[in-house]
Design an enzyme around this catalytic site. Sequence first.
Site, PDB file in Angstrom:
ATOM      1  N   ALA A  65     -84.769 -14.832  82.162  1.00  0.00           N
ATOM      2  CA  ALA A  65     -85.949 -15.583  82.672  1.00  0.00           C
ATOM      3  C   ALA A  65     -85.911 -16.921  81.968  1.00  0.00           C
ATOM      4  O   ALA A  65     -85.512 -16.583  80.524  1.00  0.00           O
ATOM      5  CB  ALA A  65     -87.383 -14.761  82.666  1.00  0.00           C
ATOM      6  N   GLY A 109     -84.015 -10.614  82.741  1.00  0.00           N
ATOM      7  CA  GLY A 109     -84.190 -10.689  83.997  1.00  0.00           C
ATOM      8  C   GLY A 109     -82.909 -10.683  84.693  1.00  0.00           C
ATOM      9  O   GLY A 109     -82.900 -10.127  86.018  1.00  0.00           O
ATOM     10  N   GLU A 112     -81.723  -7.205  85.026  1.00  0.00           N
ATOM     11  CA  GLU A 112     -82.725  -6.462  85.902  1.00  0.00           C
ATOM     12  C   GLU A 112     -82.342  -7.012  87.507  1.00  0.00           C
ATOM     13  O   GLU A 112     -82.602  -6.131  88.175  1.00  0.00           O
ATOM     14  CB  GLU A 112     -84.200  -7.138  85.434  1.00  0.00           C
ATOM     15  CG  GLU A 112     -84.640  -6.661  84.121  1.00  0.00           C
ATOM     16  CD  GLU A 112     -85.985  -6.960  83.600  1.00  0.00           C
ATOM     17  OE1 GLU A 112     -86.112  -8.028  83.222  1.00  0.00           O
ATOM     18  OE2 GLU A 112     -86.917  -6.159  83.726  1.00  0.00           O
ATOM     19  N   GLU A 132     -85.353  -8.922  75.434  1.00  0.00           N
ATOM     20  CA  GLU A 132     -86.683  -9.508  75.375  1.00  0.00           C
ATOM     21  C   GLU A 132     -87.541  -9.252  74.152  1.00  0.00           C
ATOM     22  O   GLU A 132     -88.388  -9.924  73.838  1.00  0.00           O
ATOM     23  CB  GLU A 132     -87.606  -8.729  76.674  1.00  0.00           C
ATOM     24  CG  GLU A 132     -87.117  -9.214  77.980  1.00  0.00           C
ATOM     25  CD  GLU A 132     -86.075  -8.579  78.624  1.00  0.00           C
ATOM     26  OE1 GLU A 132     -85.443  -7.757  77.809  1.00  0.00           O
ATOM     27  OE2 GLU A 132     -85.948  -8.563  79.782  1.00  0.00           O
TER      28      GLU A 132
END
Length: 258
Positions: A65, A109, A112, A132
């Site tokens: 992200a 992300g 993911e 993260e």
Amino acid sequence: MAYETLLVDITDHVAVIRLNRPEALNALNAQLMEELARAMRAAQDNDKVRCIVLTGSEKAFAAGADIKEMSKKTFVEVFTSDFFTPETEDILRVRKPIIAAVSGYALGGGCELAMMCDFIIASDTARFGQPEINLGVVAGIGGTQRLTRFVGKSKSMDMHLTGRFMDAEEAERSGLVSRVVPVKKLMDEAMDAARKIAEKSQLTVMTVKEAVNRSYETTLREGILFERRAFHALFATEDQSEGMAAFLEKREAQFRDR
Ligand code: HXC
């Protein structure tokens, strides 16, 4: 349909969606996620598309992200917008197969997102991670759940708690990726796989996707029942007759999605 953060190309019934924010290693910002969800919906709705390949650049599939954008957000904002959930739901609703072709970084992300695809083909330069924890947060779009199912508890805990990266060899050994190829061959390999899938009956392709995904959501007994009923149902299709006749007549099957 214009995209600023993606490049989309359709060839041989395969939609290639390329994440394209090179200045930020394809970090997932709001614009990219909105465009990706839109591109996935468009690929699902386009009858010419029979398989999707999601990829990034040689250096990065996606480095997670967008930290710059995310850093300013408050609890109220991420909670009320259900940060990236609507976009990921759109991706998960796609019934056509999605292959992730991963080179370079697939972090946070990005990792993911790759795991939301149906399978991952990695280049030998791919690096996976859920870092993260270094930012004071945890994975937010499935990492703790999907990585654990792919690689087991011990390695998933290791990855999430230490934030270390996994190379392609370790990722293949642990079951995170289906194959590893030299970086220069990544797109050829992914396109070959996608073209092969595009030749099959879409009825069986969509049934495979549903049945395999069901194995993550239910008990073994219920999953096997689902599979058995799906197997039975396919005997109502012309493509089943054609597939079996073609084998017996020693010729290629001509599937018509009926
Ligand atoms: C915003 C990013 C970024 C990110 C890289 N960049 N990752 N920008 N968000 N996630 C930017 C850098 O700021 C830099 O821009 C440019 O991309 C190149 O990155 P460098 O760091 O200079 O490259 P390099 O030294 O090769 O290091 C690569 C890297 C590192 C190891 C991948 O960039 C890195 O650690 N990135 C962050 C990885 C991460 O923590 N991801 C998880 C995010 S949290 P400038 O302008 O400075 O040149 C997450 C949560 C998901 O994903 C949950 C969603 C709901």
